[in-house]
Motif scaffolding. Structure first.
Motif, PDB file in Angstrom:
ATOM      1  N   ARG A  15       0.824  -1.211   0.000  1.00  0.00           N
ATOM      2  CA  ARG A  15       0.000   0.000   0.000  1.00  0.00           C
ATOM      3  C   ARG A  15       0.861   1.266   0.000  1.00  0.00           C
ATOM      4  N   LYS A  16       2.044   1.174   0.554  1.00  0.00           N
ATOM      5  CA  LYS A  16       2.947   2.328   0.575  1.00  0.00           C
ATOM      6  C   LYS A  16       3.354   2.740  -0.840  1.00  0.00           C
ATOM      7  N   ILE A  17       3.413   1.756  -1.727  1.00  0.00           N
ATOM      8  CA  ILE A  17       3.814   2.037  -3.109  1.00  0.00           C
ATOM      9  C   ILE A  17       2.791   2.942  -3.788  1.00  0.00           C
ATOM     10  N   HIS A  18       1.507   2.662  -3.547  1.00  0.00           N
ATOM     11  CA  HIS A  18       0.467   3.502  -4.151  1.00  0.00           C
ATOM     12  C   HIS A  18       0.584   4.939  -3.658  1.00  0.00           C
ATOM     13  N   SER A  19       0.784   5.120  -2.377  1.00  0.00           N
ATOM     14  CA  SER A  19       0.898   6.469  -1.811  1.00  0.00           C
ATOM     15  C   SER A  19       2.095   7.209  -2.400  1.00  0.00           C
ATOM     16  N   LEU A  20       3.188   6.503  -2.574  1.00  0.00           N
ATOM     17  CA  LEU A  20       4.414   7.122  -3.087  1.00  0.00           C
ATOM     18  C   LEU A  20       4.287   7.537  -4.548  1.00  0.00           C
ATOM     19  N   LEU A  21       3.626   6.720  -5.354  1.00  0.00           N
ATOM     20  CA  LEU A  21       3.578   6.958  -6.801  1.00  0.00           C
ATOM     21  C   LEU A  21       2.350   7.725  -7.262  1.00  0.00           C
ATOM     22  N   ASN A  22       1.433   7.996  -6.364  1.00  0.00           N
ATOM     23  CA  ASN A  22       0.202   8.713  -6.721  1.00  0.00           C
ATOM     24  C   ASN A  22       0.480  10.209  -6.779  1.00  0.00           C
ATOM     25  N   GLN A  23       0.918  10.689  -7.951  1.00  0.00           N
ATOM     26  CA  GLN A  23       1.377  12.068  -8.105  1.00  0.00           C
ATOM     27  C   GLN A  23       0.638  12.828  -9.208  1.00  0.00           C
ATOM     28  N   ASN A  24      -0.547  12.342  -9.611  1.00  0.00           N
ATOM     29  CA  ASN A  24      -1.288  12.964 -10.713  1.00  0.00           C
ATOM     30  C   ASN A  24      -0.410  13.028 -11.957  1.00  0.00           C
TER      31      ASN A  24
END
Length: 361
Positions: A337-346
């Motif tokens: 789940r940390k990967i999604h937070s890190l890569l979610n940059q619009n």
């Protein structure tokens, strides 16, 4: 405004499709064309050449198709030298796209490359070609920008467009579903599928209630796969990987962008990677990274199991798979789940802004 996009493989087609869609939303009148796959075409890109013409895996496999690949690349350079676009964007496939970018850039055509090659992992000397080829490198992962800054190459971290389509699943309940994803290229599928079938047989000996399915990226090799799994009661489908991933207890997946898709949905996985003997002997001498899978590289630690080359066999895969589906995998899910937070940059919006900025410079 003419924008040319070149994506020579399935993973690039998926990423480029998000860019095409965002560009069309920004300005519907933009003329977007190039080397495109099915998803780019669906998003509104005019296909002058189809990515299937050059989509191959492994060094020995490339050699077989090399004359065709070189002819196509020469045709693209010739065409766009005469029919100059406002910008040429190469998406992934660095060995193919950098040559086109470099030749067009020499003619004063602006170039951009989306998806950095893994120069942090192997063949770091490619930085010279990259600097000669592209005005801007758009990076999907933050650690890549650090590398380019050290070498004075203009680069921008945009995050990953898949985060706009995929997110960690919710309210999941275990159901003894195992998804097999043997890759998108012919060599991958034909190398990995026999080992996956062997895995199915061995896992069923441990638990007959486990259900297995295969999701293919396209239907190009569907008939071949159907024949190979005919007697093994494995469900087969095409183009529905994301939905299948969401429903799985475990995914056994070929190394590549698909591992990131699984990670963004937050599903435990086993990553497998196997080349022909010749290709592997060459590649292993050039590798300079501890991990082969994107989830582990992004997190900087071995969160998901990786099986390489000779370890890709039914016995080894099934042993690890049974351990995972009979365990509490919440610690793995929390890390993914940390990967999604890190890569979610619009990322799509950032990509469009970068394209417009370069064109207007």
């Amino acid at each position: 405004m003419k924008i040319v996009i070149s994506a020579a493989e399935t993973s690039g087609d998926l990423i480029a499709a998000s860019l095409v869609k965002s560009l069309k939303a920004h300005q519907p009148e933009y003329e977007i064309e190039g080397l495109a796959g099915d998803k780019m075409i669906e998003a509104g890109c005019k296909s002058l050449w189809h990515s299937d013409e050059v989509n191959v895996m492994g060094l020995s496999e490339v050699i077989k198709k090399l004359p065709q690949v070189l002819r196509l690349r020469k045709s693209m350079i010739s065409h766009y030298s005469s029919n100059r676009p406002d910008i040429f964007i190469g998406v992934d496939s660095p060995d193919f796209n950098f040559k086109v970018e470099r030749e067009l850039r020499r003619l004063g055509i602006k170039t951009m490359h989306l998806v950095s090659p893994s120069i942090w992992a192997w063949r770091a000397n490619r930085i010279k070609k990259i600097k000669a080829s592209t005005d801007l490198m758009l990076c999907l992962f933050p650690f890549e920008v650090d590398f380019y800054r050290k070498h004075n190459q203009k680069a921008l971290f945009i995050g990953h467009p898949l985060t706009e389509r995929l997110s960690p699943r919710k309210n999941y309940k275990a159901n003894k579903q195992v998804l097999l994803m043997p890759g998108s290229r012919e060599a991958e599928i034909k190398t990995l599928l026999p080992e996956l079938v062997s895995t199915v047989v061995l896992m069923r000996q441990n638990d007959p209630e486990i259900k297995f399915s295969i999701s293919l990226a396209n239907d190009h090799h569907k008939e071949w796969v159907e024949r190979k799994i005919l007697d093994f009661n494995i469900d087969l489908s095409v183009g529905d990987a994301h939905e299948k991933i969401k429903k799985a207890d475990l995914v056994i997946v070929a190394s590549g962008t698909a591992t990131l898709e699984v990670a963004l949905i937050g599903v435990p996985m086993i990553v497998i990677y196997k080349l022909s003997f010749i290709s592997y002997q060459i590649v292993k001498r050039l590798l300079n990274t501890e991990f082969i899978s994107l989830p582990n590289k992004i997190l900087g630690k071995g969160v998901v199991p990786e099986l390489i080359q000779d370890k890709v066999n039914g016995q080894k895969i099934s042993t690890i798979a049974m351990q995972l589906i009979t365990s509490d995998n919440q610690p793995i899910v929390s890390e993914l789940r940390k990967i999604h937070s890190l890569l979610n940059q619009n990322s799509s919006a950032k990509s469009v802004d970068a394209v417009i900025k370069i064109i207007n410079e």
